[in-house]
Design an enzyme around this catalytic site. Sequence first.
Site, short mmCIF file in Angstrom:
data_model
loop_
_atom_site.label_atom_id
_atom_site.label_comp_id
_atom_site.label_asym_id
_atom_site.label_seq_id
_atom_site.Cartn_x
_atom_site.Cartn_y
_atom_site.Cartn_z
N ASN A 208 32.22 -11.11 4.59
CA ASN A 208 31.66 -9.82 4.21
C ASN A 208 31.36 -9.48 2.86
OD1 ASN A 208 34.68 -10.50 3.63
ND2 ASN A 208 35.04 -8.56 2.86
N HIS A 209 31.69 -10.53 2.03
CA HIS A 209 30.97 -10.43 0.44
C HIS A 209 29.57 -11.02 0.33
CE1 HIS A 209 34.62 -8.23 -0.96
NE2 HIS A 209 35.20 -9.31 -0.51
N HIS B 9 35.25 -15.33 9.88
CA HIS B 9 35.64 -14.75 8.86
C HIS B 9 36.35 -13.44 9.10
CE1 HIS B 9 35.43 -14.72 4.52
NE2 HIS B 9 35.55 -13.22 4.25
N HIS C 220 38.70 -16.02 5.21
CA HIS C 220 38.95 -14.59 4.59
C HIS C 220 40.38 -14.01 3.84
CE1 HIS C 220 37.94 -10.31 3.85
NE2 HIS C 220 38.84 -9.89 4.80
FE FE2 Z 1 36.02 -12.42 3.03
#
Ligand code: FE2
Length: 259
Positions: free
Chosen positions: A67-68, A151, A176
């Site tokens: 997500n990053h 993730h 994650h």
């Molecule tokens: Fe993450």
Amino acid sequence: MRLLIIGDIVGRSGRRAVKVNVGSLRKEFNLDFVIANGENAAGGKGITEDTARELFSGGVDMLTMGNHVWNKREAFEYIDRETRIVRPANYPPGSPGLGWAVYDMPGHVKVGVINLAGRIFQEPLDCPFRKADEIIARIKDKARIVIVDFHAEATSEKVAMGWYLAGRVSAVVGTHTHVQTADERILPGGTAYITDLGMTGPMDSVIGVKKEAAVGKFITQIPQYFEVATGPFQFNAALIEVSEDTGEAVSIQRIQNYE
Ligand code: FE2
């Protein structure tokens, strides 16, 4: 063949942990391929070309994201051209970079790597389960060995993905949460599974950030500036042995090393 898959590398401590551990693990276990989750490698959020290169020169063969992935705007162009990085495949069509890739190994062995992101407590992306189906249909005639990095935040979503892909891929590993789970096993059909690989980063931290700020947030409910922690590292990974003939996983073993 033997693969090492390293849990989320966080900041400078995490990169140092890679430098210290990967070379010796490669020798000790006669590793053929090293995968690492690198989405927190640069300052705790995202990746840059320099940090990615540091990890590659430390013995990592390819990086998965999460997500990053879009946290460092200057890296978009790099992520788009670097074939050793895959980002979650269920981002909208047209996103920079690859969602999956196939890597050539000596002896004509090919390893496919798929990166997917979960949707529970995360961004509303395309369905990771249906996206997995779609990619597996395309990757099947390209690689017998297929590794999935899912993730995701919720353990339930990760366990469900393990069962959904059991017997269809060589391994489903979760990333994650930055906390390694002790549920590694081989699912029916020869799929190695672990809910979360854990974190490769600063040990005395709250999942990678300075503990004072994280504790302060919980105590006061006032937003805090989260800075990546420094100090001694922990190195979390899983060692997976896969049959080159069948693509089925034979064993999975957790690794936890400390500075
Ligand atoms: Fe993450």
